[in-house]
Design a protein around this motif. Structure first.
Motif, mmCIF file in Angstrom:
data_model
loop_
_atom_site.group_PDB
_atom_site.id
_atom_site.type_symbol
_atom_site.label_atom_id
_atom_site.label_comp_id
_atom_site.label_asym_id
_atom_site.label_seq_id
_atom_site.Cartn_x
_atom_site.Cartn_y
_atom_site.Cartn_z
ATOM 1 N N MET B 283 -56.158 115.289 84.531
ATOM 2 C CA MET B 283 -56.972 115.540 85.712
ATOM 3 C C MET B 283 -57.119 117.028 85.988
ATOM 4 S SD MET B 283 -55.342 112.619 88.056
ATOM 5 C CE MET B 283 -55.854 113.219 89.624
ATOM 6 N N SER B 284 -56.105 117.806 85.617
ATOM 7 C CA SER B 284 -56.187 119.227 85.942
ATOM 8 C C SER B 284 -56.541 120.066 84.726
ATOM 9 C CB SER B 284 -54.873 119.701 86.544
ATOM 10 O OG SER B 284 -53.790 119.140 85.850
ATOM 11 N N GLU B 285 -57.121 119.436 83.694
ATOM 12 C CA GLU B 285 -57.451 120.167 82.467
ATOM 13 C C GLU B 285 -58.345 121.366 82.710
ATOM 14 O OE1 GLU B 285 -57.350 117.172 78.662
ATOM 15 O OE2 GLU B 285 -59.233 117.516 79.689
ATOM 16 N N ASN B 301 -52.620 109.505 95.768
ATOM 17 C CA ASN B 301 -53.771 108.593 95.764
ATOM 18 C C ASN B 301 -54.661 108.843 94.565
ATOM 19 O OD1 ASN B 301 -52.954 107.566 98.212
ATOM 20 N ND2 ASN B 301 -54.120 109.060 99.391
ATOM 21 N N GLU B 302 -54.956 110.136 94.303
ATOM 22 C CA GLU B 302 -55.819 110.459 93.168
ATOM 23 C C GLU B 302 -55.185 109.999 91.869
ATOM 24 O OE1 GLU B 302 -57.421 114.632 95.102
ATOM 25 O OE2 GLU B 302 -56.564 114.624 93.095
ATOM 26 N N ILE B 303 -53.896 110.264 91.741
ATOM 27 C CA ILE B 303 -53.212 109.876 90.504
ATOM 28 C C ILE B 303 -53.312 108.371 90.309
ATOM 29 C CG2 ILE B 303 -51.014 109.887 89.285
ATOM 30 C CD1 ILE B 303 -50.221 112.306 90.881
ATOM 31 N N PHE B 304 -53.117 107.646 91.418
ATOM 32 C CA PHE B 304 -53.151 106.202 91.313
ATOM 33 C C PHE B 304 -54.519 105.733 90.820
ATOM 34 C CE2 PHE B 304 -51.713 102.106 91.830
ATOM 35 C CZ PHE B 304 -52.532 101.345 92.632
ATOM 36 N N ARG B 305 -55.568 106.397 91.333
ATOM 37 C CA ARG B 305 -56.913 105.956 90.937
ATOM 38 C C ARG B 305 -57.212 106.317 89.490
ATOM 39 N NH1 ARG B 305 -58.693 107.369 96.260
ATOM 40 N NH2 ARG B 305 -58.997 109.512 95.588
ATOM 41 N N SER B 306 -56.593 107.412 88.999
ATOM 42 C CA SER B 306 -56.976 107.881 87.665
ATOM 43 C C SER B 306 -56.109 107.334 86.553
ATOM 44 C CB SER B 306 -56.891 109.419 87.603
ATOM 45 O OG SER B 306 -57.387 109.971 88.768
ATOM 46 N N PRO B 308 -54.770 105.095 83.606
ATOM 47 C CA PRO B 308 -55.529 104.261 82.676
ATOM 48 C C PRO B 308 -55.451 102.804 83.085
ATOM 49 C CG PRO B 308 -53.648 105.297 81.597
ATOM 50 C CD PRO B 308 -53.739 105.877 82.946
ATOM 51 N N PRO B 309 -56.550 102.075 82.910
ATOM 52 C CA PRO B 309 -56.631 100.722 83.481
ATOM 53 C C PRO B 309 -55.603 99.754 82.931
ATOM 54 C CG PRO B 309 -58.542 101.232 82.127
ATOM 55 C CD PRO B 309 -57.789 102.487 82.256
ATOM 56 N N ASN B 310 -55.124 99.976 81.698
ATOM 57 C CA ASN B 310 -54.177 98.992 81.181
ATOM 58 C C ASN B 310 -52.765 99.193 81.716
ATOM 59 O OD1 ASN B 310 -54.304 101.389 79.859
ATOM 60 N ND2 ASN B 310 -53.631 100.610 77.900
ATOM 61 N N TYR B 311 -52.578 100.194 82.540
ATOM 62 C CA TYR B 311 -51.263 100.401 83.130
ATOM 63 C C TYR B 311 -51.318 99.922 84.558
ATOM 64 C CZ TYR B 311 -48.489 102.943 79.784
ATOM 65 O OH TYR B 311 -47.711 103.274 78.726
ATOM 66 N N ASN B 312 -51.236 98.632 84.770
ATOM 67 C CA ASN B 312 -51.381 98.188 86.144
ATOM 68 C C ASN B 312 -50.028 98.165 86.835
ATOM 69 O OD1 ASN B 312 -50.561 96.235 84.436
ATOM 70 N ND2 ASN B 312 -51.743 94.575 85.342
ATOM 71 N N ILE B 313 -49.626 99.339 87.263
ATOM 72 C CA ILE B 313 -48.412 99.379 88.069
ATOM 73 C C ILE B 313 -48.844 99.511 89.519
ATOM 74 C CG2 ILE B 313 -46.965 100.370 86.292
ATOM 75 C CD1 ILE B 313 -47.348 103.050 87.432
ATOM 76 N N SER B 314 -48.052 98.949 90.386
ATOM 77 C CA SER B 314 -48.447 98.935 91.788
ATOM 78 C C SER B 314 -48.167 100.290 92.414
ATOM 79 C CB SER B 314 -47.665 97.851 92.525
ATOM 80 O OG SER B 314 -46.281 98.199 92.511
ATOM 81 N N ARG B 315 -48.763 100.483 93.578
ATOM 82 C CA ARG B 315 -48.664 101.775 94.244
ATOM 83 C C ARG B 315 -47.224 102.172 94.575
ATOM 84 N NH1 ARG B 315 -51.421 105.529 97.313
ATOM 85 N NH2 ARG B 315 -49.881 107.195 97.275
#
Lengths: 305, 547
Positions: B283-285, B301-306, B308-315
């Motif tokens: 994100m900070s590249e 929040n941003e990290i949670f949204r970004s 990868p989709p296959n890592y569905n860990i909860s907030r």
């Protein structure tokens, strides 16, 4: 002369009245007619008879009744021996070096050595080899247990550092912490719980080692903590300190130390995978010299591997 | 410019560009900025060869020119850049990274650009398309547009950048047209202009490229050369003349650095934590300047949204992972605030310092044993210790500890600090404390790495030279075989030719190949160490933070 004897007797009575010792002031109060010179002679007589102990405290000189047991032991010893014995007794369980005895008593070296041999044969004092300087001998009273700083504590047996013992303890502690960390990892619980359960307090490790029974000497929790510190310096373990309620098992001064096995953060670095990184003659090697990359035997072996 | 660095650069230049360029290059490296006449005189090479070598070096960005120091009328001076020449060592890593990120197309684009130095987009695309077509099946060929797409993607992610434009002659420096001046010497500017200082650095030009890659048969090898020459003088224009592209090494270095941090986190903690750190770094590249100590603050929040989709860990689990990362003694991640669910930064400088420290410890461990490594780590932690304290903390018997400390001292990995108690510095009344300074030790190890790589290259050249006769023989046999096969010979003839190489010679060739491969891969491995140490030293120098 008989007067001196009478005065000595009276002073002795006084001493018996005050077992903790009397000062010049007390004697003067009790026998005001006694001149200082006569008092000194009387006291000297008692001292030479070995019935009085001469001590010094912040207020001045102190005279104390001597213990009859030791008084009998000292019979037959002369003043110098008594003096030396006194000095050694004062040193307590740390012992005292022969040179220091010489300074304190102002006796010549030959005399000191003779006296020390005498006392040793009478089994009044003993020599203990110091672990710090192996040639140095300290003297202390026969029945005293030498202090840890002299013998080195649990890690030394007969002046030898027990490296094997330390190594074994090192490995055992590490295995314990490692298995605890693995168990925590395999439990697949939430990460916070995982990490907290991979920690072990120093008390837990201590108990584990005691129960293992690999040590013939009793180890304290401090000893275990020194072993765990070496594991930290090996890079295998990390430590945190948490606040603990006073009275919880293993807490010291309201805190507890927790230890956890960890992995290294990098693999061995590239430089060491090459013979040059480990070469003992790296600095002597240059092209065209006797040792050069072209004729390097380490490289030749490594290439054929 | 240390002797080791000059030696290594010399070897690299010789391998890639030949003897003449090597002579000119090492001369420039040793003697700093020089003008043309001086180079010609001192190296004893003819003027035109020197000019050509300088052109080659400038083309690859290894040499820069600027107007002379003696004033506006003095001749132009040339200066070689040691850092840029060292990058040659890292070319395989750049190409491999491009391959993993952008596939074969990306790999070939980077390879072409590395080989040529500067190229326009159109020529790159055409060459790459031709090369890809060569490897495809009959009847298929590569579209130019596909290659252009990959090229644009590389530019977007800043892996490629435009070369800084050179001012046209006749502008600033007028007066005497010095024959040595290559057209367009920039005005007397004291600060070198970086590629980033030009606004259009990452703008892809509008290029009209329509077509497909051309397949060339191997029998047209001779024609190939002529075609290649002709392509350079191709009158076709595609709208991007004068816009040259080069590989942006810094961007690749940032990528390598991120990779190193992520793998360190994965080793220390676990896979999920490393994924979180990877997300944060991604994100900070483009928002973080290369020399920053830490990335921009990112909210949870941003990290949670970004993620990868296959890592569905909860907030809440993510929050726990972030807290664990912050609490870790290695301090990879720090918390800089509480808004947005917690603001987190990646501590780049701290991570680099930790990696450099781990490198130093690893070297000591492999070279001197784990007990010496224990002493080394102990000194790193506790800064200054007396001899007796070292023995007590490390629980090593006095005699052995003394021996190890003196060995480390003689190798300059550990330093001795004297603290006198009396003004006359009498040894019996002085404290002697052992200490480790991370930065100077890292520099020393870096020089050792340079010497090691130079040794490896020399050994490789030596091995090749030893077996030169054998190699030539095998090459001739291969050529004979190829020509026989092309002209349709019988199998007996082929086997007859093959048997001209005896089995022991075959074995020798095999072992030679094995040796050369091993040496090559060893160079890459040592280069990894060089990268870590260089990044740490650079980061410390620019940030003046004791790591």
């Amino acid at each position: 002369v008989t007067e001196i004897r009478i005065y000595s007797f009276m002073i002795k009575e006084l001493c018996q009245q005050f077992p903790q010792g009397i000062t010049d002031q007390v004697i003067q109060n009790d026998m005001p007619h006694l001149e200082p010179q006569q008092r000194a002679m009387a006291i000297n007589k008692l001292l030479s008879l070995g019935q009085l102990d001469l001590l010094r405290n912040s207020a001045g000189l102190l005279y104390r009744m001597k213990d009859t047991q030791t008084a009998s032991k000292m019979k037959g010893s002369d003043n110098q021996e008594k003096l030396v014995y006194q000095i050694i007794e004062d040193a307590g369980n740390k012992g005292i070096w022969s040179r220091e005895i010489r300074f304190k008593s102002n006796l010549p070296l030959t005399e000191i050595n003779k006296i020390l041999k005498n006392l040793e044969s009478k089994k009044l004092i003993k020599a203990v080899k110091s672990v710090a300087a192996s040639k140095k001998k300290v003297y202390m009273l026969y029945n005293l247990q030498p202090d840890r700083s002299v013998t080195g504590g649990a890690w030394y047996s007969d002046q030898d550092f027990e490296s094997e013992f330390v190594e074994v303890l090192n490995q055992q502690c590490f295995k314990f912490l490692q298995s605890k960390a693995e168990a925590a990892r395999d439990s697949k619980q939430s990460p916070m719980v995982q990490r907290n359960s991979s920690f072990a307090t120093s008390h837990e490790v201590w108990k584990y080692i005691c129960e293992l029974g690999i040590s013939k000497v009793d180890l304290s929790m401090d000893d275990i903590e020194t072993i765990l510190n070496t594991l930290i310096y090996d890079g295998k373990v990390e430590m945190t300190v948490i606040a603990a309620k006073e009275g919880t098992v293993g807490s010291v001064d309201g805190q507890m130390k927790l230890y956890r096995g960890v992995n290294a953060i990098i693999q061995p670095t590239g430089l060491v995978k090459v013979p040059c990184g480990l070469c003992p003659v790296f600095d002597d090697c240059h092209e065209g010299g006797e040792i050069s990359p072209s004729n390097c035997i380490y490289m030749a072996e490594w290439l054929d591997f | 410019m240390t002797a080791q660095e000059v030696r290594l650069c010399g070897l690299l230049l010789q391998e890639h560009f030949g003897d003449v360029v090597e002579k000119v290059g090492t001369h420039l490296l040793r003697n700093g900025a020089q003008h043309l006449r001086a180079i010609v005189q001192e190296t004893g090479t003819p003027m035109d060869l020197v000019k050509k070598s300088l052109c080659v070096l400038i083309q690859h960005g290894a040499c820069a020119f600027s107007s002379g120091r003696k004033g506006p009328g003095s001749p132009v001076e040339y200066q070689a850049s040691f850092e840029r020449i060292l990058r040659i060592l890292r070319y395989p890593r750049y190409i491999y990274t491009a391959k993993t990120l952008y596939g074969d197309t990306g790999e070939l684009i980077i390879e072409e650009l590395l080989q040529r130095g500067h190229m326009t987009m159109s020529s790159t695309v055409k060459t790459v398309a031709d090369r890809l077509t060569l490897n495809m099946e009959e009847g298929h060929s590569m579209e130019y547009s596909e290659v252009s797409n990959t090229f644009s993607k590389l530019v977007e992610t800043h892996f490629l950048q435009r070369c800084p434009p050179v001012e046209v002659a006749g502008k600033a420096v007028s007066a005497t047209p010095d024959p040595a001046t290559t057209p367009g010497a920039p005005a007397n500017n004291t600060t070198p202009s970086t590629p980033e200082s030009f606004a259009d650095c990452y703008k892809v030009p509008h290029v009209t490229l329509i077509g497909r890659g051309k397949r060339r048969n191997s029998s047209e090898d001779g024609e190939d050369q002529r075609n290649a020459k002709r392509a350079k003088e191709d009158p076709e224009t595609h709208g991007d003349e004068g816009i040259y592209w080069q590989v942006n090494f810094e961007r690749f270095h940032l990528h390598f650095r991120d990779q190193a941090i992520i793998s360190a986190v994965a080793n220390k903690l676990d896979q999920t934590s490393s994924e979180i750190v990877r997300t944060m770094l991604r994100m900070s590249e483009v928002t973080t300047p290369p020399i920053a100590t830490c990335t921009q603050a990112l909210s949870a929040n941003e990290i949670f949204r970004s993620l990868p989709p296959n890592y569905n860990i909860s907030r809440p689990i993510l929050d726990q992972y972030l807290t664990l990362l912050v609490d870790d003694p290695m301090e990879f991640v720090g918390k800089s605030g509480d808004s947005g669910g917690g603001m987190y930064v990646v501590n780049l400088h701290r991570a680099l310092a930790n990696l450099a420290r781990a490198t130093l410890e690893s070297v000591v461990q492999e070279r001197f044993g784990s007990r010496s490594a224990r002493i080394f780590r102990l000194l790193l932690r506790k800064r200054h210790l007396e001899q007796k304290q070292v023995e007590d903390f490390a629980m090593i018997p006095a005699k052995e500890a003394k021996d190890m400390l003196y060995t480390l001292l003689s190798e300059n990995l550990v330093q001795l600090q004297e603290i006198p108690k009396t003004p006359d510095h009498a040894p019996s009344r002085t404290f002697y404390l052992y200490t480790v300074n991370q930065l100077p030790t890292a520099r020393m190890l870096l020089q050792n790495c340079f010497k090691t790589v130079a040794n490896l290259i020399e050994r490789r050249l030596f091995e090749t030279k030893e077996s030169k006769r054998l190699l030539e023989k095998s090459q001739r046999i291969e050529a004979i075989l190829a020509s026989l096969q092309a002209s349709g010979a019988e199998p007996e003839q082929l086997t007859e030719v093959e048997e001209m190489i005896t089995p022991p010679e075959k074995q020798q060739l095999e072992s030679l190949r094995h040796h050369i491969n091993k040496l090559d891969s060893a160079e890459n491995q040592v280069d990894e160490t060089i990268f870590l140490l260089e990044s740490y030293i650079k980061s410390t120098a620019t940030n003046k933070v004791i790591g």
